[in-house]
Design a protein around this motif. Structure first.
Motif, PDB file in Angstrom:
ATOM      1  N   ASN A 182      56.598  66.165   3.463  1.00 22.85           N
ATOM      2  CA  ASN A 182      56.533  64.965   4.300  1.00 22.85           C
ATOM      3  C   ASN A 182      55.076  64.711   4.698  1.00 22.85           C
ATOM      4  OD1 ASN A 182      56.712  63.081   6.353  1.00 22.85           O
ATOM      5  ND2 ASN A 182      58.627  63.913   7.134  1.00 22.85           N
ATOM      6  N   LEU A 183      54.602  63.501   4.458  1.00 16.08           N
ATOM      7  CA  LEU A 183      53.198  63.172   4.737  1.00 16.08           C
ATOM      8  C   LEU A 183      52.848  63.402   6.207  1.00 16.08           C
ATOM      9  CD1 LEU A 183      50.460  61.809   3.934  1.00 16.08           C
ATOM     10  CD2 LEU A 183      51.496  59.663   4.631  1.00 16.08           C
ATOM     11  N   GLY A 184      53.657  62.858   7.105  1.00 13.33           N
ATOM     12  CA  GLY A 184      53.377  62.979   8.531  1.00 13.33           C
ATOM     13  C   GLY A 184      53.337  64.435   8.973  1.00 13.33           C
ATOM     14  N   SER A 185      54.203  65.258   8.388  1.00 12.13           N
ATOM     15  CA  SER A 185      54.246  66.666   8.766  1.00 12.13           C
ATOM     16  C   SER A 185      52.968  67.383   8.380  1.00 12.13           C
ATOM     17  CB  SER A 185      55.425  67.351   8.094  1.00 12.13           C
ATOM     18  OG  SER A 185      56.613  66.719   8.450  1.00 12.13           O
ATOM     19  N   TRP A 186      52.453  67.054   7.209  1.00  4.69           N
ATOM     20  CA  TRP A 186      51.209  67.713   6.786  1.00  4.69           C
ATOM     21  C   TRP A 186      50.036  67.257   7.634  1.00  4.69           C
ATOM     22  CZ3 TRP A 186      50.116  71.674   3.422  1.00  4.69           C
ATOM     23  CH2 TRP A 186      51.217  72.200   2.730  1.00  4.69           C
ATOM     24  N   ALA A 187      49.981  65.957   7.926  1.00  8.90           N
ATOM     25  CA  ALA A 187      48.919  65.457   8.805  1.00  8.90           C
ATOM     26  C   ALA A 187      49.018  66.158  10.157  1.00  8.90           C
ATOM     27  CB  ALA A 187      49.048  63.943   8.979  1.00  8.90           C
ATOM     28  N   PHE A 188      50.235  66.281  10.656  1.00 10.74           N
ATOM     29  CA  PHE A 188      50.490  66.939  11.935  1.00 10.74           C
ATOM     30  C   PHE A 188      50.020  68.396  11.894  1.00 10.74           C
ATOM     31  CE2 PHE A 188      53.503  69.779  14.084  1.00 10.74           C
ATOM     32  CZ  PHE A 188      53.366  69.364  15.396  1.00 10.74           C
ATOM     33  N   MET A 189      50.394  69.103  10.822  1.00 11.35           N
ATOM     34  CA  MET A 189      50.062  70.526  10.715  1.00 11.35           C
ATOM     35  C   MET A 189      48.549  70.737  10.734  1.00 11.35           C
ATOM     36  SD  MET A 189      51.200  73.249   7.792  1.00 11.35           S
ATOM     37  CE  MET A 189      52.186  72.025   7.037  1.00 11.35           C
ATOM     38  N   MET A 190      47.827  69.906   9.980  1.00 12.44           N
ATOM     39  CA  MET A 190      46.376  70.031   9.945  1.00 12.44           C
ATOM     40  C   MET A 190      45.785  69.791  11.339  1.00 12.44           C
ATOM     41  SD  MET A 190      45.685  70.933   7.006  1.00 12.44           S
ATOM     42  CE  MET A 190      47.024  71.403   5.961  1.00 12.44           C
ATOM     43  N   MET A 191      46.379  68.827  12.062  1.00 10.91           N
ATOM     44  CA  MET A 191      45.860  68.525  13.393  1.00 10.91           C
ATOM     45  C   MET A 191      46.164  69.643  14.383  1.00 10.91           C
ATOM     46  SD  MET A 191      44.292  66.028  12.555  1.00 10.91           S
ATOM     47  CE  MET A 191      43.424  65.660  14.053  1.00 10.91           C
ATOM     48  N   VAL A 192      47.286  70.338  14.203  1.00 11.80           N
ATOM     49  CA  VAL A 192      47.584  71.476  15.085  1.00 11.80           C
ATOM     50  C   VAL A 192      46.500  72.533  14.925  1.00 11.80           C
ATOM     51  CG1 VAL A 192      49.171  73.379  15.535  1.00 11.80           C
ATOM     52  CG2 VAL A 192      50.071  71.106  15.103  1.00 11.80           C
TER      53      VAL A 192
ATOM     54  N   THR B  82      57.010  58.672   8.844  1.00 12.44           N
ATOM     55  CA  THR B  82      55.662  59.040   9.246  1.00 12.44           C
ATOM     56  C   THR B  82      55.112  57.967  10.185  1.00 12.44           C
ATOM     57  OG1 THR B  82      55.196  60.254   7.234  1.00 12.44           O
ATOM     58  CG2 THR B  82      53.314  59.386   8.422  1.00 12.44           C
TER      59      THR B  82
ATOM     60  N   GLN C 216      51.496  61.058  15.426  1.00 11.21           N
ATOM     61  CA  GLN C 216      51.632  62.424  14.912  1.00 11.21           C
ATOM     62  C   GLN C 216      50.301  63.157  14.905  1.00 11.21           C
ATOM     63  OE1 GLN C 216      54.030  61.802  11.265  1.00 11.21           O
ATOM     64  NE2 GLN C 216      55.608  62.898  12.380  1.00 11.21           N
TER      65      GLN C 216
ATOM     66  N   GLY D 170      56.896  70.283   6.157  1.00 16.09           N
ATOM     67  CA  GLY D 170      55.931  70.772   5.181  1.00 16.09           C
ATOM     68  C   GLY D 170      56.594  71.126   3.865  1.00 16.09           C
TER      69      GLY D 170
ATOM     70  N   GLY E 116      49.779  66.248  17.265  1.00 16.13           N
ATOM     71  CA  GLY E 116      49.358  67.506  16.666  1.00 16.13           C
ATOM     72  C   GLY E 116      48.165  68.115  17.393  1.00 16.13           C
TER      73      GLY E 116
ATOM     74  N   ALA F  54      55.995  70.932  11.110  1.00 19.68           N
ATOM     75  CA  ALA F  54      55.099  71.658  10.203  1.00 19.68           C
ATOM     76  C   ALA F  54      55.888  72.435   9.152  1.00 19.68           C
ATOM     77  CB  ALA F  54      54.203  72.584  11.008  1.00 19.68           C
TER      78      ALA F  54
END
Lengths: 193, 201, 217
Positions: free
Chosen positions: A167-177, B87, B92, A163, B96, A159
């Motif tokens: 990084n795309l995956g990181s943002w998707a991950f952060m939103m899901m957290v 990604t 992920q 973030g 998450g 995140a």
């Protein structure tokens, strides 16, 4: 701009100036200023090392080494462990993340001592016992460890660091957290409120 | 152009470990300053009473993002040398979600639990052990999970490349979104002030 | 205006400051601009004069035997060819992946392919990306095989040449090749199998930080 830097220094000075008078725990600093400080630490990591921060990776190394000590053949047959064990020539603990996490522990203690916030105890909501809190902490930690490995990083590695470099995956991950947290919050309100 | 220093071989591996320790100290210090050593404050994020998690995290992301952007624009930092992990969208997303649930149950994330432990919180220590156990379970299940773990690989994707927007525009949008989130956070803290544990600590 | 600004709280000042930086980012340009290709054609042209950008196969063989480690040897061919045979201590970076490789900019890098052509292209790619010490293995693997692995007896060679050949015989044996005493034995050369790659690569020390470990969290 000068007033900005003044408030900046004041925010950190505050903690030292009253050391002799009060032993009571100091209030936490302005979150935005802390955020800028944290952002600069993260930026330093990128500029100096070309990589971000992390936390769960160090625990993974410790787990992999433990498994390898108890059952070496079992560990060497599992790609997940071997990745953290490295090439076998240097110690797996001679790792960037391991040293960084040791620094985190030292830095947390330093900041906590300066603000008189180091105190042995259990941090919990008003309505639960210590025992319940510790069980929840273990279960929550377990889920976090599992989820962090599935997502290839935790809140610091994915995140925060991912973030900042968009990084795309990181943002998707952060939103899901946040989504997972808010979805589960209602069912756990007794623990915290 | 001479940053990132390590990738230009300005110092060796052993020195990088000392730097790791120093950066870790800064990281831990800031987390503790921000109140991240307390599970109640962290968890209150999900009850809208204390929004420190969002404020600190987004401010840090915006600060580092702006720093990286401008240092790259002036040619000091070689952005292409900064490590972007691939990604894998489904693992992920699911990871998450699990992490978010674990956050509310346990009250920490791995980094903050280290800080909690270092300031004497027993639940922080138990949480770290929990994380280790979770990683162990993942490791044992890895042969089974490997297929899913490596599925939906989108490669090295950034928001600008994925959305087809310029880097500068995405930076601007993130800043605007963060400021919007801060305004909402301030409002929410006032509205749910009775759920803020910071006052009673 | 100044008064208005100074009356704002710290948080609002920070928000305005951040917003300005974000707004300015719209027109600031491309952050990857620093990594786009800038070519100093004069310098490039000059470095090819006098072959200062080339490394001879015999020199390379000498470095490997003496276990010099101040350079990175890069095999630009495909991974299949790399696994068949390669020069000891080399790493495989097919030319298409070269722009994303993790080579350091101030390392001494020696590039090779089957011949000079791909190596020259790769040399240009790296030079234009600001790499300082990039070299081509002169003649590539073809010349490596001819001169180091299977050197031939010089026909009617002078004493000096023969002495040199004796030396090369040892070098060839070191790398698992064989000197060709019969000068007309091109057919024999075909039959001799190439030495297995891992002959010497077991002694190779893994370069620092290049472990198979992930960089992430």
């Amino acid at each position: 701009m000068t007033s900005l830097t003044k408030t900046f220094t004041k925010a950190f000075e505050k903690d030292e100036s009253h050391v002799h008078i009060e032993i009571k725990a100091k209030p936490y600093s302005n979150p935005y200023l802390v955020g800028i400080g944290l952002g600069l630490v993260l930026l330093a990591a990128f500029v100096i090392m070309g990589r971000g921060l992390g936390a769960s990776g160090a625990v993974s190394t410790a787990v992999a080494v433990t498994v390898n000590t108890i059952a070496p053949s079992h560990a060497s047959g599992n790609q997940f462990y071997t990745e953290y064990l490295g090439d076998g020539k240097t110690s797996p603990f001679k790792d960037w993340l391991v040293f960084e996490v040791l620094g985190v522990i030292a830095g947390g203690f330093l900041s906590g001592s300066l603000a008189h916030r180091v105190k042995k105890g259990v941090d919990k909501g008003p309505r639960v016992s210590n025992r319940t809190r510790l069980i929840y902490a273990f279960v929550g930690g377990g889920l976090m460890g599992f989820g962090a490995k599935l997502a290839r990083g935790c809140t610091s590695g994915q995140a925060l660091s991912g973030g900042a470099i968009l990084n795309l995956g990181s943002w998707a991950f952060m939103m899901m957290v946040f989504a997972g947290g808010y979805a589960a919050a209602y069912f756990l309100r007794r623990q915290w409120l | 152009m001479n940053a990132p220093f390590y990738k230009f071989n300005l110092f060796g591996f052993d020195v990088s470990l000392i730097i790791a320790f120093a950066i870790g100290i800064g990281f831990g210090f800031m987390l503790e300053r921000g109140g991240f050593g307390s599970a109640r404050i962290l968890a209150a994020q999900f009850y809208l009473g204390n929004m420190r998690v969002l404020k600190v995290m987004f401010t840090a992301i915006v600060t580092a993002m702006l720093g990286i952007f401008y240092l790259s624009v002036i040619g000091y930092l070689d952005l292409s040398l900064i490590y972007v992990s691939n990604t894998y969208i489904l693992p992920q997303v699911l990871g998450g979600l699990i992490l978010g649930v674990g956050f509310v149950i346990g009250g920490y994330c791995p980094g903050t639990s280290m800080v909690a432990f270092s300031t004497g919180k027993i639940d922080g220590l138990v949480y770290v052990l929990g994380v280790a156990f979770g990683i162990f379970v993942f490791g044992e299940m890895f042969p089974m999970l490997e297929g899913f773990f490596n599925s939906t690989d989108l490669g090295k994707q950034t928001l600008p490349s994925f959305l087809g927007l310029s880097y500068g525009l995405v930076v601007f949008l993130v800043v605007v979104m963060a400021i919007g989130a801060f305004i909402a956070a301030e409002w929410s803290e006032k509205k749910f002030a009775d759920r803020n544990p910071e006052k009673s600590i | 205006m100044k008064k208005f600004f100074s009356e704002l709280s710290t948080n609002k000042k920070l928000a305005i400051f951040g917003f300005m930086l974000g707004l300015f980012a719209l027109t600031a340009g491309n952050p990857y601009g620093g990594t786009s290709i800038k070519v100093n054609e004069k310098e490039l042209a000059l470095s090819t004069v006098g072959n200062s950008d080339k490394v001879l196969v015999t020199d390379l063989a000498d470095w490997i035997i003496k276990a010099k480690a101040d350079y990175e040897l890069v095999d630009l061919r495909s991974e299949e060819k790399y696994s068949e045979y390669t020069i000891p201590n080399s790493q495989c970076i097919p030319i298409a992946q070269l722009p994303q490789s993790e080579l350091f900019r101030n390392q001494k890098i020696v590039l090779f392919s089957d011949d000079n052509i791909d190596a020259a292209k790769a040399w240009f790619i790296l030079k234009s990306k600001g790499y300082k010490g990039v070299y081509i293995l002169d003649g590539g693997l073809d010349v490596w095989k001819e001169k180091v692995l299977f050197p031939k007896t010089p026909i009617n060679g002078s004493e000096k040449e023969i002495a040199q050949f004796e030396k090369m015989k040892e070098v060839a044996t070191y790398f698992g090749g064989q000197a060709q005493t019969d000068s007309s034995s091109t057919e024999i050369k075909q039959q001799i199998s190439l030495p297995t790659t891992n002959l010497n690569s077991t002694q190779v020390t893994v370069p620092k930080g290049k472990k198979k470990k992930r960089e992430g969290c």
